[in-house]
Design a protein around this motif. Structure first.
Motif, PDB file in Angstrom:
ATOM      1  N   GLU A  85       0.814  -1.213   0.000  1.00 46.67           N
ATOM      2  CA  GLU A  85       0.000   0.000   0.000  1.00 46.67           C
ATOM      3  C   GLU A  85       0.849   1.266   0.000  1.00 46.67           C
ATOM      4  O   GLU A  85       0.521   2.247  -0.668  1.00 46.67           O
ATOM      5  CB  GLU A  85      -0.927  -0.011   1.215  1.00 46.67           C
ATOM      6  CG  GLU A  85      -2.011   1.053   1.174  1.00 46.67           C
ATOM      7  CD  GLU A  85      -2.927   0.925  -0.038  1.00 46.67           C
ATOM      8  OE1 GLU A  85      -3.360   1.981  -0.542  1.00 46.67           O
ATOM      9  OE2 GLU A  85      -3.203  -0.216  -0.456  1.00 46.67           O
ATOM     10  N   SER A  86       1.955   1.256   0.740  1.00 49.20           N
ATOM     11  CA  SER A  86       2.798   2.452   0.802  1.00 49.20           C
ATOM     12  C   SER A  86       3.420   2.767  -0.553  1.00 49.20           C
ATOM     13  O   SER A  86       3.673   3.937  -0.876  1.00 49.20           O
ATOM     14  CB  SER A  86       3.900   2.267   1.851  1.00 49.20           C
ATOM     15  OG  SER A  86       4.773   1.206   1.482  1.00 49.20           O
ATOM     16  N   VAL A  87       3.673   1.726  -1.343  1.00 43.34           N
ATOM     17  CA  VAL A  87       4.227   1.912  -2.690  1.00 43.34           C
ATOM     18  C   VAL A  87       3.116   2.292  -3.658  1.00 43.34           C
ATOM     19  O   VAL A  87       3.276   3.168  -4.508  1.00 43.34           O
ATOM     20  CB  VAL A  87       4.931   0.620  -3.161  1.00 43.34           C
ATOM     21  CG1 VAL A  87       5.505   0.797  -4.574  1.00 43.34           C
ATOM     22  CG2 VAL A  87       6.025   0.217  -2.187  1.00 43.34           C
ATOM     23  N   LYS A  88       1.968   1.641  -3.492  1.00 47.23           N
ATOM     24  CA  LYS A  88       0.841   1.879  -4.390  1.00 47.23           C
ATOM     25  C   LYS A  88       0.361   3.327  -4.338  1.00 47.23           C
ATOM     26  O   LYS A  88      -0.035   3.896  -5.355  1.00 47.23           O
ATOM     27  CB  LYS A  88      -0.314   0.931  -4.042  1.00 47.23           C
ATOM     28  CG  LYS A  88      -1.473   0.984  -5.030  1.00 47.23           C
ATOM     29  CD  LYS A  88      -2.615   0.079  -4.599  1.00 47.23           C
ATOM     30  CE  LYS A  88      -2.202  -1.364  -4.641  1.00 47.23           C
ATOM     31  NZ  LYS A  88      -3.356  -2.272  -4.328  1.00 47.23           N
ATOM     32  N   ILE A 113      10.236   3.217  -5.790  1.00 46.22           N
ATOM     33  CA  ILE A 113      11.169   2.089  -5.877  1.00 46.22           C
ATOM     34  C   ILE A 113      11.997   1.987  -4.610  1.00 46.22           C
ATOM     35  O   ILE A 113      12.308   0.890  -4.140  1.00 46.22           O
ATOM     36  CB  ILE A 113      12.060   2.195  -7.131  1.00 46.22           C
ATOM     37  CG1 ILE A 113      12.796   0.876  -7.368  1.00 46.22           C
ATOM     38  CG2 ILE A 113      13.047   3.329  -7.034  1.00 46.22           C
ATOM     39  CD1 ILE A 113      11.896  -0.309  -7.637  1.00 46.22           C
ATOM     40  N   ASP A 114      12.360   3.119  -4.001  1.00 44.60           N
ATOM     41  CA  ASP A 114      13.040   3.083  -2.703  1.00 44.60           C
ATOM     42  C   ASP A 114      12.164   2.379  -1.667  1.00 44.60           C
ATOM     43  O   ASP A 114      12.619   1.523  -0.908  1.00 44.60           O
ATOM     44  CB  ASP A 114      13.336   4.506  -2.220  1.00 44.60           C
ATOM     45  CG  ASP A 114      14.588   5.085  -2.865  1.00 44.60           C
ATOM     46  OD1 ASP A 114      15.461   4.305  -3.268  1.00 44.60           O
ATOM     47  OD2 ASP A 114      14.673   6.319  -2.963  1.00 44.60           O
ATOM     48  N   ARG A 115      10.893   2.753  -1.658  1.00 45.24           N
ATOM     49  CA  ARG A 115       9.975   2.191  -0.677  1.00 45.24           C
ATOM     50  C   ARG A 115       9.722   0.710  -0.934  1.00 45.24           C
ATOM     51  O   ARG A 115       9.562  -0.076  -0.002  1.00 45.24           O
ATOM     52  CB  ARG A 115       8.662   2.974  -0.682  1.00 45.24           C
ATOM     53  CG  ARG A 115       7.773   2.688   0.513  1.00 45.24           C
ATOM     54  CD  ARG A 115       6.745   3.764   0.713  1.00 45.24           C
ATOM     55  NE  ARG A 115       7.347   5.046   1.090  1.00 45.24           N
ATOM     56  CZ  ARG A 115       6.663   6.177   1.218  1.00 45.24           C
ATOM     57  NH1 ARG A 115       5.358   6.187   1.005  1.00 45.24           N
ATOM     58  NH2 ARG A 115       7.268   7.292   1.558  1.00 45.24           N
ATOM     59  N   LEU A 116       9.687   0.313  -2.198  1.00 45.75           N
ATOM     60  CA  LEU A 116       9.494  -1.096  -2.524  1.00 45.75           C
ATOM     61  C   LEU A 116      10.663  -1.929  -2.000  1.00 45.75           C
ATOM     62  O   LEU A 116      10.471  -3.023  -1.464  1.00 45.75           O
ATOM     63  CB  LEU A 116       9.338  -1.285  -4.037  1.00 45.75           C
ATOM     64  CG  LEU A 116       9.140  -2.723  -4.516  1.00 45.75           C
ATOM     65  CD1 LEU A 116       7.927  -3.369  -3.843  1.00 45.75           C
ATOM     66  CD2 LEU A 116       8.978  -2.768  -6.035  1.00 45.75           C
ATOM     67  N   CYS A 117      11.886  -1.404  -2.153  1.00 50.13           N
ATOM     68  CA  CYS A 117      13.042  -2.103  -1.584  1.00 50.13           C
ATOM     69  C   CYS A 117      12.870  -2.269  -0.081  1.00 50.13           C
ATOM     70  O   CYS A 117      13.168  -3.335   0.474  1.00 50.13           O
ATOM     71  CB  CYS A 117      14.327  -1.327  -1.881  1.00 50.13           C
ATOM     72  SG  CYS A 117      14.912  -1.448  -3.585  1.00 50.13           S
ATOM     73  N   GLU A 119      10.030  -2.421   1.571  1.00 47.59           N
ATOM     74  CA  GLU A 119       8.969  -3.401   1.791  1.00 47.59           C
ATOM     75  C   GLU A 119       9.467  -4.832   1.569  1.00 47.59           C
ATOM     76  O   GLU A 119       8.931  -5.784   2.140  1.00 47.59           O
ATOM     77  CB  GLU A 119       7.782  -3.116   0.865  1.00 47.59           C
ATOM     78  CG  GLU A 119       7.029  -1.830   1.182  1.00 47.59           C
ATOM     79  CD  GLU A 119       6.143  -1.957   2.408  1.00 47.59           C
ATOM     80  OE1 GLU A 119       5.994  -3.083   2.928  1.00 47.59           O
ATOM     81  OE2 GLU A 119       5.589  -0.927   2.856  1.00 47.59           O
ATOM     82  N   LEU A 120      10.484  -4.960   0.743  1.00 50.47           N
ATOM     83  CA  LEU A 120      11.057  -6.280   0.475  1.00 50.47           C
ATOM     84  C   LEU A 120      12.131  -6.645   1.495  1.00 50.47           C
ATOM     85  O   LEU A 120      12.824  -7.641   1.349  1.00 50.47           O
ATOM     86  CB  LEU A 120      11.641  -6.327  -0.946  1.00 50.47           C
ATOM     87  CG  LEU A 120      10.607  -6.253  -2.075  1.00 50.47           C
ATOM     88  CD1 LEU A 120      11.289  -6.129  -3.431  1.00 50.47           C
ATOM     89  CD2 LEU A 120       9.683  -7.470  -2.056  1.00 50.47           C
ATOM     90  N   GLY A 121      12.262  -5.796   2.546  1.00 49.80           N
ATOM     91  CA  GLY A 121      13.131  -6.144   3.661  1.00 49.80           C
ATOM     92  C   GLY A 121      14.455  -5.427   3.717  1.00 49.80           C
ATOM     93  O   GLY A 121      15.255  -5.686   4.629  1.00 49.80           O
ATOM     94  N   GLU A 122      14.708  -4.519   2.769  1.00 51.37           N
ATOM     95  CA  GLU A 122      15.982  -3.803   2.747  1.00 51.37           C
ATOM     96  C   GLU A 122      15.759  -2.367   3.224  1.00 51.37           C
ATOM     97  O   GLU A 122      15.000  -1.624   2.605  1.00 51.37           O
ATOM     98  CB  GLU A 122      16.578  -3.819   1.338  1.00 51.37           C
ATOM     99  CG  GLU A 122      16.724  -5.210   0.746  1.00 51.37           C
ATOM    100  CD  GLU A 122      17.446  -6.180   1.673  1.00 51.37           C
ATOM    101  OE1 GLU A 122      18.388  -5.757   2.379  1.00 51.37           O
ATOM    102  OE2 GLU A 122      17.054  -7.353   1.719  1.00 51.37           O
ATOM    103  N   THR A 123      16.419  -2.005   4.310  1.00 56.38           N
ATOM    104  CA  THR A 123      16.128  -0.724   4.962  1.00 56.38           C
ATOM    105  C   THR A 123      17.277   0.276   4.899  1.00 56.38           C
ATOM    106  O   THR A 123      17.194   1.346   5.501  1.00 56.38           O
ATOM    107  CB  THR A 123      15.755  -0.956   6.433  1.00 56.38           C
ATOM    108  OG1 THR A 123      16.816  -1.660   7.083  1.00 56.38           O
ATOM    109  CG2 THR A 123      14.471  -1.775   6.530  1.00 56.38           C
TER     110      THR A 123
END
Length: 214
Positions: A85-88, A113-117, A119-123
């Motif tokens: 949702e945060s990316v959407k 794309i930063d936020r998607l990374c 969400e995929l566990g990379e902070t």
């Protein structure tokens, strides 16, 4: 998976209707008012030309004046339903404005794309490190290349506190949105589908598989 999207163009006879969001045949009607022919350097063209398409699915109209699209606002292809949702939110905001302000859309998509990374566990705050970490986790080469493209274009499109004016075409924004959908498909949707299929297996078979893999 996101539905196929065909951008409205006045030369096409079918595309994704910006009203009903379905790929539809278009009825075409051209009007001239105070016609003014002029030389473009590549041949004659006409000014003051009104081009109207009517969607055969919903019956609503799409309008160009000369070569400029004017109505209604075009919304890009829909986000993958599995997009976080945060990316959407960023994706959909970019989709609403890319036709009028491509630079702003690219800035939003860079953030997406930063936020998607994340969400995929990379902070990490460095997207290069995030992409590297995803590669170590088995990110497919094709998706890695897509992420690198977003990173490279994004770095040109926006830096902290500024917007670059050399990235100003809507085609770039469309490609970035498409790439985000591809990344979500490969990194979220496909694993979810595989896991769903696996969970349907009888417990005895799952136990056998887990013992095999120890």
């Amino acid at each position: 998976m996101a539905k196929k999207y065909v951008e409205p163009q006045k030369e096409l006879t079918s595309y994704t209707c910006p009203h009903c969001n379905t790929i539809s045949q278009m009825e075409k009607d051209i009007h001239h008012f105070n016609s003014d022919f002029y030389n473009t350097g590549r041949g004659a063209a006409v000014r003051n030309q009104l081009t109207i398409h009517r969607c055969q699915c919903c019956g609503k109209k799409i309008i160009w004046i000369d070569g400029t699209y004017v109505y209604p606002d075009i919304v890009a292809e829909e986000a993958n339903p599995d997009m976080p949702e945060s990316v959407k939110q960023l994706y959909e905001e970019a989709g609403l404005i890319y036709n009028k302000s491509p630079r702003a859309a690219c800035a939003l998509l860079r953030l997406a794309i930063d936020r998607l990374c994340n969400e995929l566990g990379e902070t990490d705050r460095d997207i290069n490190k995030n992409i590297g970490a995803l590669v170590k986790k088995g990110l497919p080469q094709s998706v890695q290349q897509a992420l690198d493209f977003v990173r490279v274009v994004g770095n040109k499109a926006v830096h902290p506190g500024q917007i670059a004016f050399d990235v100003d075409d809507k085609e770039t924004a469309i490609k970035l949105m498409r790439l985000l959908n591809i990344i979500v498909e490969r990194m979220i949707t496909e694993p979810n589908v595989i896991n769903s299929l696996y969970q349907r297996l009888p417990e005895t078979i799952k136990e056998s598989i887990e013992n095999r893999d120890k």
